[in-house]
Each structure stands twice: as structure tokens, then as C-alpha cells.
Design a protein around this motif. Structure first.
Motif, PDB file in Angstrom:
ATOM      1  N   PHE A   1       0.835  -1.198   0.000  1.00 45.39           N
ATOM      2  CA  PHE A   1       0.000   0.000   0.000  1.00 45.39           C
ATOM      3  C   PHE A   1       0.871   1.250   0.000  1.00 45.39           C
ATOM      4  N   LEU A   2       0.262   2.359  -0.448  1.00 44.25           N
ATOM      5  CA  LEU A   2       0.864   3.682  -0.349  1.00 44.25           C
ATOM      6  C   LEU A   2      -0.021   4.527   0.561  1.00 44.25           C
ATOM      7  N   LEU A   3       0.582   5.064   1.629  1.00 42.71           N
ATOM      8  CA  LEU A   3      -0.156   5.850   2.603  1.00 42.71           C
ATOM      9  C   LEU A   3      -0.024   7.332   2.300  1.00 42.71           C
ATOM     10  N   SER A   4      -1.171   8.042   2.413  1.00 43.81           N
ATOM     11  CA  SER A   4      -1.191   9.493   2.246  1.00 43.81           C
ATOM     12  C   SER A   4      -2.077  10.092   3.332  1.00 43.81           C
ATOM     13  N   GLY A   5      -1.753  11.313   3.750  1.00 42.64           N
ATOM     14  CA  GLY A   5      -2.534  11.984   4.784  1.00 42.64           C
ATOM     15  C   GLY A   5      -1.828  11.948   6.121  1.00 42.64           C
ATOM     16  N   GLY A   6      -2.577  12.183   7.196  1.00 42.62           N
ATOM     17  CA  GLY A   6      -1.930  12.225   8.495  1.00 42.62           C
ATOM     18  C   GLY A   6      -2.887  12.046   9.646  1.00 42.62           C
ATOM     19  N   LYS A   7      -2.315  11.734  10.796  1.00 40.65           N
ATOM     20  CA  LYS A   7      -3.024  11.673  12.078  1.00 40.65           C
ATOM     21  C   LYS A   7      -2.330  12.670  13.005  1.00 40.65           C
ATOM     22  N   PRO A   8      -3.047  13.676  13.510  1.00 36.84           N
ATOM     23  CA  PRO A   8      -2.378  14.760  14.240  1.00 36.84           C
ATOM     24  C   PRO A   8      -2.027  14.469  15.691  1.00 36.84           C
ATOM     25  N   VAL A   9      -2.730  13.567  16.359  1.00 38.92           N
ATOM     26  CA  VAL A   9      -2.497  13.356  17.791  1.00 38.92           C
ATOM     27  C   VAL A   9      -2.450  11.857  18.086  1.00 38.92           C
TER      28      VAL A   9
ATOM     29  N   LEU B   1       2.948   0.549  15.607  1.00 36.68           N
ATOM     30  CA  LEU B   1       1.857   1.503  15.406  1.00 36.68           C
ATOM     31  C   LEU B   1       0.700   0.775  14.745  1.00 36.68           C
ATOM     32  N   VAL B   2      -0.453   0.771  15.420  1.00 39.49           N
ATOM     33  CA  VAL B   2      -1.684   0.238  14.844  1.00 39.49           C
ATOM     34  C   VAL B   2      -2.417   1.420  14.227  1.00 39.49           C
ATOM     35  N   LEU B   3      -2.506   1.419  12.904  1.00 37.46           N
ATOM     36  CA  LEU B   3      -3.007   2.576  12.152  1.00 37.46           C
ATOM     37  C   LEU B   3      -4.330   2.247  11.478  1.00 37.46           C
ATOM     38  N   PHE B   4      -5.342   3.047  11.777  1.00 39.01           N
ATOM     39  CA  PHE B   4      -6.663   2.923  11.167  1.00 39.01           C
ATOM     40  C   PHE B   4      -6.698   3.835   9.950  1.00 39.01           C
ATOM     41  N   CYS B   5      -7.027   3.293   8.777  1.00 37.36           N
ATOM     42  CA  CYS B   5      -6.963   4.097   7.549  1.00 37.36           C
ATOM     43  C   CYS B   5      -8.054   3.676   6.569  1.00 37.36           C
ATOM     44  N   ARG B   6      -8.338   4.573   5.616  1.00 36.18           N
ATOM     45  CA  ARG B   6      -9.350   4.297   4.584  1.00 36.18           C
ATOM     46  C   ARG B   6      -8.694   3.558   3.422  1.00 36.18           C
ATOM     47  N   THR B   7      -9.264   2.432   3.058  1.00 40.62           N
ATOM     48  CA  THR B   7      -8.765   1.656   1.919  1.00 40.62           C
ATOM     49  C   THR B   7      -9.764   1.615   0.769  1.00 40.62           C
ATOM     50  N   ASP B   8     -10.948   2.188   0.961  1.00 44.21           N
ATOM     51  CA  ASP B   8     -11.943   2.250  -0.094  1.00 44.21           C
ATOM     52  C   ASP B   8     -12.606   3.619  -0.029  1.00 44.21           C
ATOM     53  N   PRO B   9     -12.541   4.426  -1.102  1.00 43.89           N
ATOM     54  CA  PRO B   9     -13.134   5.768  -1.052  1.00 43.89           C
ATOM     55  C   PRO B   9     -14.648   5.761  -0.922  1.00 43.89           C
TER      56      PRO B   9
ATOM     57  N   ASP C   1      11.857   9.862   4.006  1.00 45.14           N
ATOM     58  CA  ASP C   1      11.463  10.862   3.024  1.00 45.14           C
ATOM     59  C   ASP C   1       9.987  10.762   2.658  1.00 45.14           C
ATOM     60  N   ARG C   2       9.272   9.756   3.224  1.00 44.66           N
ATOM     61  CA  ARG C   2       7.849   9.577   2.922  1.00 44.66           C
ATOM     62  C   ARG C   2       6.958   9.652   4.158  1.00 44.66           C
ATOM     63  N   SER C   3       7.562   9.843   5.305  1.00 38.52           N
ATOM     64  CA  SER C   3       6.785   9.955   6.543  1.00 38.52           C
ATOM     65  C   SER C   3       7.466  10.947   7.470  1.00 38.52           C
ATOM     66  N   ARG C   4       6.692  11.593   8.318  1.00 38.09           N
ATOM     67  CA  ARG C   4       7.245  12.614   9.204  1.00 38.09           C
ATOM     68  C   ARG C   4       6.453  12.635  10.504  1.00 38.09           C
ATOM     69  N   ILE C   5       7.172  12.642  11.637  1.00 37.06           N
ATOM     70  CA  ILE C   5       6.552  12.746  12.951  1.00 37.06           C
ATOM     71  C   ILE C   5       6.557  14.209  13.387  1.00 37.06           C
ATOM     72  N   VAL C   6       5.378  14.689  13.820  1.00 36.48           N
ATOM     73  CA  VAL C   6       5.207  16.097  14.198  1.00 36.48           C
ATOM     74  C   VAL C   6       4.840  16.164  15.684  1.00 36.48           C
ATOM     75  N   PRO C   7       5.692  16.752  16.558  1.00 36.65           N
ATOM     76  CA  PRO C   7       5.379  16.828  17.992  1.00 36.65           C
ATOM     77  C   PRO C   7       4.086  17.589  18.246  1.00 36.65           C
TER      78      PRO C   7
ATOM     79  N   VAL D   1       1.581  12.220  12.785  1.00 38.34           N
ATOM     80  CA  VAL D   1       2.349  11.614  11.702  1.00 38.34           C
ATOM     81  C   VAL D   1       1.742  12.053  10.376  1.00 38.34           C
ATOM     82  N   GLU D   2       2.594  12.310   9.405  1.00 34.68           N
ATOM     83  CA  GLU D   2       2.163  12.696   8.066  1.00 34.68           C
ATOM     84  C   GLU D   2       2.808  11.753   7.056  1.00 34.68           C
ATOM     85  N   PHE D   3       2.012  11.306   6.080  1.00 40.93           N
ATOM     86  CA  PHE D   3       2.483  10.378   5.050  1.00 40.93           C
ATOM     87  C   PHE D   3       2.390  11.026   3.673  1.00 40.93           C
ATOM     88  N   ASP D   4       3.356  10.729   2.826  1.00 40.08           N
ATOM     89  CA  ASP D   4       3.369  11.228   1.453  1.00 40.08           C
ATOM     90  C   ASP D   4       3.700  10.057   0.528  1.00 40.08           C
TER      91      ASP D   4
END
Length: 593
Positions: free
Chosen positions: A172-180, A190-198, A218-224, A239-242
């Protein structure tokens, strides 16, 4: 006192029944942890209140507390025994974690509950390889994080800001982010809940199990992210994904099973967090009693008006704790004994968390007076708990989410179960009784059954009237049976549109009444099924009558005053437990300080 096997050497130990050995082992672990934590009021204790407050003021994790829990091996409590840990029941987990929450809610959440919430999804839906990997990581002392709710969308579960789409080469390719996300920056899982069907629908989301340290930088970033008020020492981050690539093996359960997994796991996480939160209010009551004791010349004398007001606040808080813990006990044990019915009980418990426990802590401020504003020393822990406990009722498992769980089931329950269901098993109400193994596959999203409320009917019909207190209890139970009958009639009278779209004020009011009646059923069940003499206080009708009296008044019922013996008995128990250094919950456990 820790219960130990009978003396007489290995032969005597071998003759001890396995359930007794297990209970003795749990009590020993709790006693060991309490001893390690030490007297919280000792300013020289590195894990005392002053050290807790210093870490909170600096908004950093309570490192000395975490080190102590490492030495204790707390992570083993979150790993099932079949995978090398000590987790064999929800009841045991809560009992071991309550000493931590009595000391510091922030420590309990950052060290334990967040890792357990993440892990419980893996124990429920993960493959053998995923479970073994996470178990090995946690048994080495690593932490886990979970990212489910959406703070940008009022914590709605199905408005995920992280999308996972299929990659051409697999995975999979992850895009978007979870702020808290709590503990993200220091977690190995990390157990990540995400949308796999629009497309909308119940199969639109999935769950991934990731190692944050292995994600491409270069494809993920942790934001305090810093919490401004409560849980200040917890390590929150976003966390932010690109277009971040993750392998197919990261999928936790089948594609599209995310919502079902989350709704089932909520039944456990809601119960565990809500049940452990009570320990913080236990400390708040003890703090208020200590303050009152010290400021009235070492006793409970003093000006009559002040004495009555503070005594009423303390005994009222004690009754609220017992009332709430009765429902917590039922919800914990129902996960094992009545798993298909747990969705209602766990939601009712978590719904009542801010309603009862937070209000109780503010009521105790009557005893503290201006001392409520103290941020140092023994009194300072009170205000910290006041800030921390409400945070536990936020998020995807908050009050509105709990209402959304119960309200759609009300009509089916009223039609199929209420007043016709068989009584709940006695083991549901006995704090230290043996439990069967946990079978998470048996958890149901809705089954249309409620055995707990049947206990309200059966116990109410069997209460003797040998004393004024018993007669008061019988009268209150009878009134609540009529309240329950009225609730059923009102639910059945709802228009069909109200049942299919339960957003009207009537539905919310009915759910509120139902949660309180479930608490009353739990109180009566605990009182009725603990008459064996093992705990004389639980066998006494005084606490049960006082709890039902509070519930009836919350429901708006006109009730007569309780016999004076009730207040006297409760006030005496509050004083005895404070002096004997025992907890104020149903387990009545020895504690330091």
C-alpha cells in the motif's frame, strides 16, 4: 494482606486448587507493585506525589515511574499468557494497573494503556506472525501506539485522514496524516486505522500494523504535539504520510475489516480505561479525607455545619465510587462471561465516566476549600487528577460514541430482552471469582440481550425486610423496577423514524436513564452475590441502599430519606479504610501511604 497458599511445603501448595493459586498470584503482584511504588506522601520517595508533580510541571514523561514499571515487568501484563505474558483476564489487568492510576493517570496512560489498546487489536485480529512479533517486542519492554480517531472531524471514526491505496508492486501507499497519537515517537509498533476504499460503507476502512522506525524518512514525518491541560507528560505527536510504501504483510486482518475490528476492540478498551480511571478518584477521596482529618485537629470533629458538609461530601464520593465500580466489575467480567452482551455494558460504563467520576472529584473540592488550588505536595495530586481524568472520556470512545453504540439497540432490547431475560450468572458480580479464558471472537456488535438488568428484577423481588436499612433497600429497588418498566414503555412508544435515525433528544434521555439503571442492577447484583461473609462490608445493605438512593435521585424519582444507620455505616467505613490504608474500591486492597 496478601493471601498466600496454606503452609506445609510443596505438597500443600500442590493441593491448592488452581483458581486459588491464580488469585494468590494476582494479589501478590498487586502487593509487590504497591510496595515498589511506596508511600506517595513521602517527599523523599522518587515515585511519590512530589516527583509526579515535578514531571507534570515540566511536561515530560515520569521517567522514575516508568523505570519502576520496567523493573516490575509491567509490559508482561499486556501480553497474553499463550504468548509468554501474564494477561489472562481483563479483571486482572485492571487490578494490576489501578495502583499506577492511583499514583499518576499520565503514567498509567503513557506506559500502559496506550500500548495495551494497540496490542489488543493485534491479539484480536492479527496473524500468528504479527502476534508473535508484537509480543516479542513488548516483552523486551517496547511500547506500542494506536491511531484511530480523527481530531479534525470531532473524533469520527469513519472520516479518516489517512488513505491507503494499492501500490503497483504490491502493498500500500499511505497518504494523509493523524495529528495526535500518544507515544508515537517512542513506539516500536503503530496500529493505524486508515481508509482503503473511497466509497462509504462498513467495509471502507482497514487496519495496518507498522513499525514507525522502519518507515522511509522521506515519505513519513513525525510532528510533535503538546497537550495543553491534561496528561501533560505524555509524549503526543502526529504523523504525516506522502505516498509512503508499506508491505502487504502490514495488513491487520482482511481488507475492509477495520470498522468491525475497532468496534469490537472498543468494548475492551472502553472497559479497561473506564475501570482503571476509578483509581484516580480513589486517590482524590483519600487526599480530601487526609486534608479534612489534619485540619480538624486529627479527628472528624469541629464545627457542626462544616463537619456535616465535609462528611457528606466524603461519604457521597465513596458511594459514587462503589456505584461506579459495581458497573465496572460487571463490564470487565462480562467480556469473559457474557461477551455477546458486552457492547452495551462497556458503553454504559464509559458514558458514566465523566458523569460520575469527574463530578465526584469536583464535589470533593468542598472538603479542600482553598486547598483545591494547591499545586505542591500531597494536595497537588488532587488538582492533577482533576485535569487528567476528564481527558480519558474524550476521543473515539467518548460519551457521544457510547450513546451511538447503545441507542440503536434500545428498541430491540426493550422488545426482546427486558423483563423476559434470564438472570445474569453469579460470577458476574463476584470480584475475585474465577473467569473462563478470554474469547474475543465471541464479542458481538449487538445481540439484543441484556442479562444484567434481569438482576434488578430478581434481586428486588428477594430482598428481605429484617431491618430498616433492608426495608429501605427493598423500597428503592422496587421504585427502580418501576422506572425500568417506564423506560421500556417509552422506548417501545418511539416512532419508527426515531428508531432508524436515533438523534432526537428523547433517545439520548432514554439512554441516560438506561445507563443509570444498569448501574443500579450491578449494585444489587454485587450486594446479593457477596453474602458469603468474605467481605462483611459488601454484604451490608447500607452501601447498596445509599447507591440506589443516589441513582433514583439522578433519575428524578422522589425517594424518602435513608435510615441514619446508612450514613453512619458509610462514614465509619471511609474513616476505617483511610486509617487502615486500604483502597476505596470493591477490592478493598492494602495500599501504601
Amino acid at each position: 494482606m496478601v493471601t498466600r497458599p496454606a503452609t506445609g511445603g510443596p505438597a500443600a501448595l500442590a493441593e491448592t486448587p488452581a483458581p486459588q493459586q491464580r488469585e494468590a498470584a494476582v494479589q501478590a503482584r498487586v502487593a509487590e507493585l504497591e510496595a515498589l511504588l511506596g508511600d506517595p506522601t513521602d517527599p523523599g520517595n522518587p515515585c511519590g506525589y512530589q516527583a509526579v508533580l515535578n514531571a507534570d510541571r515540566a511536561a515530560v514523561p515520569f521517567s522514575r515511574g516508568e523505570g519502576l514499571l520496567d523493573d516490575f515487568g509491567m509490559n508482561r501484563e499486556f501480553v497474553p499468557s499463550r504468548l509468554g505474558g501474564r494477561l489472562d483476564s481483563i479483571d486482572t489487568l485492571v487490578r494490576v494497573m489501578r495502583p499506577v492510576f492511583r499514583r499518576d493517570v499520565g503514567l498509567g496512560m503513557s506506559y500502559g494503556m496506550m500500548s495495551y489498546m494497540a496490542a489488543s487489536d493485534v491479539w484480536m485480529a492479527g496473524s500468528d506472525a504479527q502476534q508473535e512479533w508484537l509480543a516479542g517486542s513488548m516483552l523486551r519492554g517496547a511500547k506500542a501506539a494506536i491511531a484511530q480517531h480523527e481530531t479534525a472531524h470531532s473524533n469520527q471514526l469513519v472520516r479518516s485522514q489517512v488513505a491507503a491505496r494499492r501500490a503497483d508492486g504490491g502493498g500500500f501507499l499511505l497518504s494523509g496524516g493523524k495529528p495526535v497519537i500518544n507515544n508515537l515517537a517512542r513506539s516500536e509498533a503503530l496500529v493505524l486505522f486508515c481508509r482503503t476504499d473511497p466509497a462509504p460503507g462498513s467495509r471502507s476502512h482497514s487496519v495496518l500494523l507498522l513499525n514507525p522506525g522502519e518507515l522511509p524518512a522521506d515519505r513519513s514525518r513525525i510532528v510533535p504535539h503538546q497537550m495543553p491541560v491534561g496528561l501533560r507528560g505524555n509524549a503526543f505527536a502526529g504523523v504525516e504520510f506522502d505516498d509512503c510504501p508499506v508491505p502487504e504483510s502490514a495488513l491487520l486482518g482482511p481488507v475492509g475489516s477495520g470498522i468491525e475490528t475497532a468496534l469490537r476492540s472498543f468494548q475492551i478498551s472502553r472497559t479497561v480505561i473506564a475501570a482503571t480511571a476509578l483509581a484516580a478518584v480513589d486517590t482524590s477521596l483519600r487526599t480530601a479525607v487526609r486534608f479534612d482529618h489534619e485540619h480538624r485537629g486529627g479527628g472528624w470533629g469541629g464545627a457542626r455545619s462544616d463537619s456535616q458538609r465535609t462528611d457528606a461530601a466524603a461519604t457521597g464520593a465513596f458511594v459514587n465510587l462503589l456505584l461506579y465500580d459495581s458497573l465496572a466489575l460487571v463490564a470487565m467480567r462480562a467480556i469473559h462471561l457474557l461477551p455477546t452482551q458486552t457492547s452495551v455494558y462497556s458503553a454504559a460504563l464509559k458514558y458514566l465516566l465523566p458523569r460520575i467520576l469527574t463530578e465526584t472529584m469536583y464535589d470533593l473540592s468542598i472538603v479542600l476549600g482553598a486547598g483545591f488550588y494547591t499545586r505542591e505536595g500531597t494536595l497537588g495530586i488532587f488538582q492533577k487528577h482533576v485535569r487528567d481524568v476528564p481527558v480519558l472520556s474524550l476521543g473515539h470512545a467518548g460519551s457521544v460514541a457510547c450513546q451511538a453504540t447503545v441507542i440503536p439497540q434500545l428498541h430491540r432490547l426493550a422488545r426482546q430482552s427486558w423483563f423476559v431475560e434470564d438472570d445474569a450468572p453469579a460470577g458476574l458480580f463476584r470480584p475475585r471469582a474465577e473467569l473462563p479464558p478470554l474469547r474475543t471472537e465471541s464479542l458481538s456488535l449487538a445481540c439484543g440481550r441484556d442479562s444484567l438488568s434481569a438482576s434488578l428484577l430478581s434481586v428486588a423481588a428477594a430482598i428481605p425486610g429484617r431491618s430498616p436499612v433492608e426495608r429501605a433497600l427493598r423500597g428503592l429497588a422496587g421504585q427502580l423496577v418501576e422506572e425500568f418498566r417506564d423506560l421500556r414503555d417509552r422506548v417501545l412508544a418511539l416512532e419508527p423514524a426515531d428508531r432508524t435515525t436515533p438523534v432526537g433528544p428523547a433517545s439520548f434521555a432514554l439512554m441516560d436513564r438506561y445507563a443509570l439503571l444498569l448501574a443500579a442492577s450491578a449494585v444489587l447484583g454485587v450486594w446479593r452475590h457477596n453474602q458469603d461473609g468474605s467481605d462483611p462490608f459488601l454484604a451490608d445493605p447500607a452501601w447498596a441502599a445509599a447507591a440506589l438512593h443516589r441513582i433514583a435521585r439522578r433519575l428524578g424519582a422522589k425517594v424518602p430519606d435513608l435510615p441514619g444507620e446508612c450514613e453512619t455505616r458509610l462514614r465509619h467505613e471511609v474513616h476505617v479504610r483511610f486509617s487502615a490504608q486500604r483502597s476505596y474500591d470493591l477490592y478493598n486492597t492494602p495500599i501504601p501511604g
